[in-house]
Design a protein around this motif. Structure first.
Motif, PDB file in Angstrom:
ATOM      1  N   MET A   1       0.848  -1.168   0.000  1.00 21.31           N
ATOM      2  CA  MET A   1       0.000   0.000   0.000  1.00 21.31           C
ATOM      3  C   MET A   1       0.901   1.240   0.000  1.00 21.31           C
ATOM      4  N   ASN A   2       0.600   2.217  -0.829  1.00 18.73           N
ATOM      5  CA  ASN A   2       1.409   3.430  -0.853  1.00 18.73           C
ATOM      6  C   ASN A   2       0.796   4.500   0.048  1.00 18.73           C
ATOM      7  N   ILE A   3       1.510   5.578   0.228  1.00 18.68           N
ATOM      8  CA  ILE A   3       1.094   6.627   1.149  1.00 18.68           C
ATOM      9  C   ILE A   3      -0.245   7.237   0.767  1.00 18.68           C
ATOM     10  N   ASN A   4      -0.503   7.387  -0.512  1.00 14.23           N
ATOM     11  CA  ASN A   4      -1.787   7.954  -0.951  1.00 14.23           C
ATOM     12  C   ASN A   4      -2.943   7.057  -0.562  1.00 14.23           C
ATOM     13  N   GLN A   5      -2.753   5.747  -0.682  1.00 18.72           N
ATOM     14  CA  GLN A   5      -3.799   4.803  -0.287  1.00 18.72           C
ATOM     15  C   GLN A   5      -4.027   4.856   1.225  1.00 18.72           C
ATOM     16  N   VAL A   6      -2.941   4.954   1.971  1.00 16.51           N
ATOM     17  CA  VAL A   6      -3.056   5.042   3.427  1.00 16.51           C
ATOM     18  C   VAL A   6      -3.839   6.289   3.812  1.00 16.51           C
ATOM     19  N   LEU A   7      -3.507   7.415   3.203  1.00 15.30           N
ATOM     20  CA  LEU A   7      -4.198   8.666   3.514  1.00 15.30           C
ATOM     21  C   LEU A   7      -5.667   8.609   3.122  1.00 15.30           C
ATOM     22  N   GLU A   8      -5.963   8.053   1.977  1.00 15.64           N
ATOM     23  CA  GLU A   8      -7.362   7.924   1.554  1.00 15.64           C
ATOM     24  C   GLU A   8      -8.140   7.026   2.501  1.00 15.64           C
ATOM     25  N   ASN A   9      -7.517   5.927   2.923  1.00 15.30           N
ATOM     26  CA  ASN A   9      -8.182   5.026   3.874  1.00 15.30           C
ATOM     27  C   ASN A   9      -8.393   5.715   5.221  1.00 15.30           C
ATOM     28  N   ALA A  10      -7.414   6.502   5.639  1.00 14.38           N
ATOM     29  CA  ALA A  10      -7.518   7.202   6.917  1.00 14.38           C
ATOM     30  C   ALA A  10      -8.673   8.200   6.910  1.00 14.38           C
ATOM     31  N   LYS A  11      -8.945   8.793   5.774  1.00 13.91           N
ATOM     32  CA  LYS A  11     -10.041   9.759   5.675  1.00 13.91           C
ATOM     33  C   LYS A  11     -11.397   9.106   5.933  1.00 13.91           C
ATOM     34  N   GLN A  12     -11.465   7.804   5.793  1.00  8.88           N
ATOM     35  CA  GLN A  12     -12.719   7.071   6.010  1.00  8.88           C
ATOM     36  C   GLN A  12     -12.976   6.804   7.492  1.00  8.88           C
ATOM     37  N   LEU A  13     -11.977   7.012   8.328  1.00  9.22           N
ATOM     38  CA  LEU A  13     -12.115   6.766   9.762  1.00  9.22           C
ATOM     39  C   LEU A  13     -12.806   7.935  10.441  1.00  9.22           C
ATOM     40  N   ASN A  14     -13.423   7.655  11.591  1.00  5.06           N
ATOM     41  CA  ASN A  14     -14.030   8.759  12.338  1.00  5.06           C
ATOM     42  C   ASN A  14     -12.931   9.525  13.068  1.00  5.06           C
ATOM     43  N   VAL A  15     -13.286  10.614  13.689  1.00  5.01           N
ATOM     44  CA  VAL A  15     -12.311  11.506  14.320  1.00  5.01           C
ATOM     45  C   VAL A  15     -11.496  10.776  15.378  1.00  5.01           C
ATOM     46  N   ASP A  16     -12.145   9.998  16.225  1.00  6.04           N
ATOM     47  CA  ASP A  16     -11.429   9.288  17.285  1.00  6.04           C
ATOM     48  C   ASP A  16     -10.440   8.279  16.704  1.00  6.04           C
TER      49      ASP A  16
END
Length: 70
Positions: A1-16
């Motif tokens: 997984m590259n950094i862009n994929q990690v960041l996109e996946n992280a955006k799907q998480l809630n704030v906590d």
């Protein structure tokens, strides 16, 4: 997984969840840990816990803290 994929996946998480991920990432950057710091934090946590249990201090809800910060 590259950094862009990690960041996109992280955006799907809630704030906590994002805050936990951020904490884990920052913690992983620490090269060495000072055991005396860990001991001091543990002692402080125990002191604060005892103050709460004894009634010496009262807890404050997260909602009240957020309202006061605005």
């Amino acid at each position: 997984m590259n950094i862009n994929q990690v960041l996109e996946n992280a955006k799907q998480l809630n704030v906590d969840e994002r805050a936990l991920v951020a904490h884990c990432l920052i913690s992983s950057l620490e090269i060495s840990q000072d055991e005396s710091v860990e001991q001091t934090w543990a002692e402080l946590a125990e002191l604060r816990y005892q103050e709460l249990v004894s009634g010496k201090v009262a807890s404050v809800s997260w909602d009240d803290i957020k309202k006061e910060a605005k």
